[in-house]
Design a protein around this motif. Structure first.
Motif, short mmCIF file in Angstrom:
data_model
loop_
_atom_site.label_atom_id
_atom_site.label_comp_id
_atom_site.label_asym_id
_atom_site.label_seq_id
_atom_site.Cartn_x
_atom_site.Cartn_y
_atom_site.Cartn_z
N VAL A 70 0.84 -1.20 0.00
CA VAL A 70 0.00 0.00 0.00
C VAL A 70 0.88 1.26 0.00
N ASP A 71 1.93 1.26 0.81
CA ASP A 71 2.85 2.40 0.84
C ASP A 71 3.48 2.64 -0.53
N ILE A 72 3.89 1.55 -1.18
CA ILE A 72 4.50 1.68 -2.51
C ILE A 72 3.49 2.23 -3.51
N LEU A 73 2.26 1.71 -3.48
CA LEU A 73 1.22 2.17 -4.40
C LEU A 73 0.95 3.66 -4.21
N LEU A 74 0.81 4.10 -2.95
CA LEU A 74 0.54 5.52 -2.70
C LEU A 74 1.73 6.40 -3.07
N THR A 75 2.95 5.92 -2.84
CA THR A 75 4.13 6.69 -3.22
C THR A 75 4.19 6.88 -4.73
N ILE A 76 3.93 5.82 -5.47
CA ILE A 76 3.93 5.92 -6.93
C ILE A 76 2.84 6.87 -7.40
N ALA A 77 1.65 6.80 -6.77
CA ALA A 77 0.56 7.70 -7.14
C ALA A 77 0.90 9.16 -6.87
N VAL A 78 1.57 9.42 -5.75
CA VAL A 78 1.97 10.80 -5.43
C VAL A 78 3.03 11.29 -6.42
N LEU A 79 4.04 10.46 -6.66
CA LEU A 79 5.10 10.85 -7.58
C LEU A 79 4.58 11.03 -9.00
N GLY A 80 3.59 10.24 -9.38
CA GLY A 80 3.03 10.34 -10.71
C GLY A 80 2.05 11.49 -10.86
N GLY A 81 1.75 12.18 -9.78
CA GLY A 81 0.85 13.32 -9.84
C GLY A 81 -0.61 12.92 -9.82
N ILE A 82 -0.90 11.65 -9.56
CA ILE A 82 -2.28 11.21 -9.49
C ILE A 82 -2.94 11.76 -8.24
N ILE A 83 -2.20 11.76 -7.15
CA ILE A 83 -2.70 12.29 -5.88
C ILE A 83 -1.94 13.57 -5.57
N ASN A 84 -2.66 14.62 -5.26
CA ASN A 84 -2.03 15.84 -4.78
C ASN A 84 -2.99 16.55 -3.85
N ASN A 85 -2.50 17.52 -3.13
CA ASN A 85 -3.32 18.27 -2.19
C ASN A 85 -2.99 19.75 -2.36
N PRO A 86 -3.48 20.36 -3.44
CA PRO A 86 -3.10 21.75 -3.71
C PRO A 86 -3.63 22.75 -2.70
N GLY A 87 -4.73 22.41 -2.01
CA GLY A 87 -5.34 23.35 -1.09
C GLY A 87 -4.90 23.16 0.34
N GLY A 88 -3.98 22.27 0.60
CA GLY A 88 -3.56 22.01 1.96
C GLY A 88 -4.68 21.36 2.74
N ASN A 89 -4.84 21.76 3.98
CA ASN A 89 -5.88 21.18 4.84
C ASN A 89 -7.12 22.06 4.92
N GLU A 90 -7.26 22.98 4.01
CA GLU A 90 -8.42 23.88 4.01
C GLU A 90 -9.66 23.11 3.60
N GLN A 91 -10.79 23.50 4.20
CA GLN A 91 -12.05 22.89 3.81
C GLN A 91 -12.54 23.53 2.54
N ARG A 92 -13.18 22.69 1.72
CA ARG A 92 -13.72 23.20 0.47
C ARG A 92 -15.23 23.35 0.60
N ASN A 93 -15.76 24.38 -0.03
CA ASN A 93 -17.20 24.61 0.02
C ASN A 93 -17.90 23.91 -1.10
#
Length: 61
Positions: free
Chosen positions: A38-61
């Motif tokens: 699972v760690d490897i899968l998530l690391t690859i997804a983050v490095l590949g740009g599939i997962i990102n968090n551009p807004g930080g921990n802010e709540q979205r409306n």
């Protein structure tokens, strides 16, 4: 919909589902190895740009 594919929660849930399905088919994966996969899968997804968090921990409306 596109934003949902970039959610950490979604990818962790998918990884858990895959693990459960594999166990149902009789494939036994030791828990420590499963965590590593699972760690490897998530690391690859983050490095590949599939997962990102551009807004930080802010709540979205």
């Amino acid at each position: 919909m596109k934003q949902r594919w970039k959610s950490y929660g979604l990818w962790i849930a998918v990884a858990a589902l895959v693990g459960m399905v594999l166990q149902d088919f009789g494939v036994m994966i030791p828990p420590e190895r499963y965590d590593a996969y699972v760690d490897i899968l998530l690391t690859i997804a983050v490095l590949g740009g599939i997962i990102n968090n551009p807004g930080g921990n802010e709540q979205r409306n």
